[in-house]
Design an enzyme around this catalytic site. Structure first.
Site, PDB file in Angstrom:
ATOM      1  N   LYS A   1      24.855 -27.772  14.288  1.00 34.46           N
ATOM      2  CA  LYS A   1      24.864 -29.131  14.313  1.00 34.46           C
ATOM      3  C   LYS A   1      23.509 -29.610  13.640  1.00 34.46           C
ATOM      4  CE  LYS A   1      22.919 -32.147  17.802  1.00 34.46           C
ATOM      5  NZ  LYS A   1      22.504 -32.556  19.323  1.00 34.46           N
TER       6      LYS A   1
HETATM    7  C1  R5P Z   1      18.954 -33.413  20.234  1.00 33.15           C
HETATM    8  O1  R5P Z   1      18.917 -32.197  19.763  1.00 33.15           O
HETATM    9  C2  R5P Z   1      19.835 -33.474  21.274  1.00 33.15           C
HETATM   10  O2  R5P Z   1      20.456 -32.395  21.417  1.00 33.15           O
HETATM   11  C3  R5P Z   1      20.880 -34.809  21.499  1.00 33.15           C
HETATM   12  O3  R5P Z   1      21.794 -34.319  22.342  1.00 33.15           O
HETATM   13  C4  R5P Z   1      21.574 -34.718  20.092  1.00 33.15           C
HETATM   14  O4  R5P Z   1      20.655 -35.294  19.173  1.00 33.15           O
HETATM   15  C5  R5P Z   1      22.750 -35.814  20.199  1.00 33.15           C
HETATM   16  O5  R5P Z   1      22.373 -37.031  20.607  1.00 33.15           O
HETATM   17  P1  R5P Z   1      22.172 -38.430  19.733  1.00 33.15           P
HETATM   18  O6  R5P Z   1      23.501 -38.794  19.277  1.00 33.15           O
HETATM   19  O7  R5P Z   1      21.695 -39.190  20.556  1.00 33.15           O
HETATM   20  O8  R5P Z   1      21.159 -38.176  18.705  1.00 33.15           O
END
Ligand code: R5P
Length: 259
Positions: A173
């Site tokens: 990710k």
């Molecule tokens: C960050 O590492 C977290 O895992 C969040 O869940 C991730 O960034 C995704 O959430 P958002 O779309 O709010 O950034």
């Protein structure tokens, strides 16, 4: 890939499209009671039918998600610092593999910090997690966190993403950037994008679309869904982009019709 690994991956990536809409609600592990997640049950329950998988902590899973829910789980297994700490994201392993298996996780997520002072700690801890996860057929998702002073550009994100893949991540990710093809085309494993801070719905949909067109295998989106003026409409619009190749205009129209 052994049967267990394949089965878990198929519970994350929709076998019909090969893509995924991960719904991320793990923010509390370093941000506390994030806006929109004060009561995770109320936020998540109406959205679950539209998400392929739910990313959260063990505490959130235990306390807010009914075990009868038919959803796959990506368990956040790294932590160690909060937003109050100047070394935010200097994380280590915080959940054992046994616990992730007991809670029936389909993958485990761990943040690595390439380019940070403490990158060595996070890269070695992640590598140990990979060793253990592979033993049990558990996919690992590496989150390429970005420290202060580092540019979220294709040069940096392709480097961090490739390192995660080389260390054995099954999924990476990362953040969307210009020339995102460079990130996806040099990754040995599927890449999903993080949603990031809340922006107008049309902008978030455009980013999701651009990422998918540039080779992303999905999105791991949180705030741009649960902080939307209509989370149920937004999750369906994002889903149309991920699984039905909707354009940003089509998805935004869908959002407006549904909200
Ligand atoms: C960050 O590492 C977290 O895992 C969040 O869940 C991730 O960034 C995704 O959430 P958002 O779309 O709010 O950034």
């Amino acid at each position: 890939m052994n049967w267990g690994m394949k089965n878990r991956m198929s519970r994350i990536f929709n076998p019909e499209t090969g893509r995924t809409l991960m719904f991320a609600v793990d923010h509390g592990y370093f941000m506390g009671p994030t806006t929109g997640l004060e009561n995770i049950t109320e936020t998540v329950d109406p959205l679950l039918p539209y998400a392929d998988t739910l990313m959260l902590t063990r505490g959130a899973l235990r306390n807010y998600i009914a075990p009868e829910k038919d959803t796959s789980i990506i368990m956040r297994v790294s932590s160690g610092t909060s937003i109050l700490n100047k070394n935010l994201l200097h994380e280590g392993l915080s959940v054992s593999m046994e616990e992730s298996l007991r809670m029936n996780a389909s993958a485990v997520a761990f943040s690595i910090m390439v380019g940070a002072e403490f990158e060595r700690d996070t890269l070695l801890a992640f590598s140990q997690l990979v060793d253990e996860a592979e033993r049990y057929g558990m996919p690992t998702l590496a989150v390429t966190a970005v420290g202060k002073g580092l540019d979220r550009d294709a040069r940096y994100l392709s480097l961090a993403t490739r390192i995660a893949g080389e260390l054995g991540a099954r999924i990476v990710k990362t953040y969307y950037c210009d020339n995102f093809e460079r990130v996806t085309s040099t990754s040995p494993v599927p890449v999903v994008i993080a949603g990031g801070k809340k922006v107008p719905e049309q902008d978030a949909l455009t980013t999701a679309y651009n990422a998918i067109q540039a080779g992303a295998a999905g999105v791991d989106m949180g705030r741009n869904i649960f902080q939307s003026e209509s989370p149920v409409a937004m999750v369906q619009a994002v889903r149309a982009i991920v699984h039905a190749n909707a354009t940003p205009d089509e998805a935004f129209e869908m959002f407006n019709d549904l909200k």
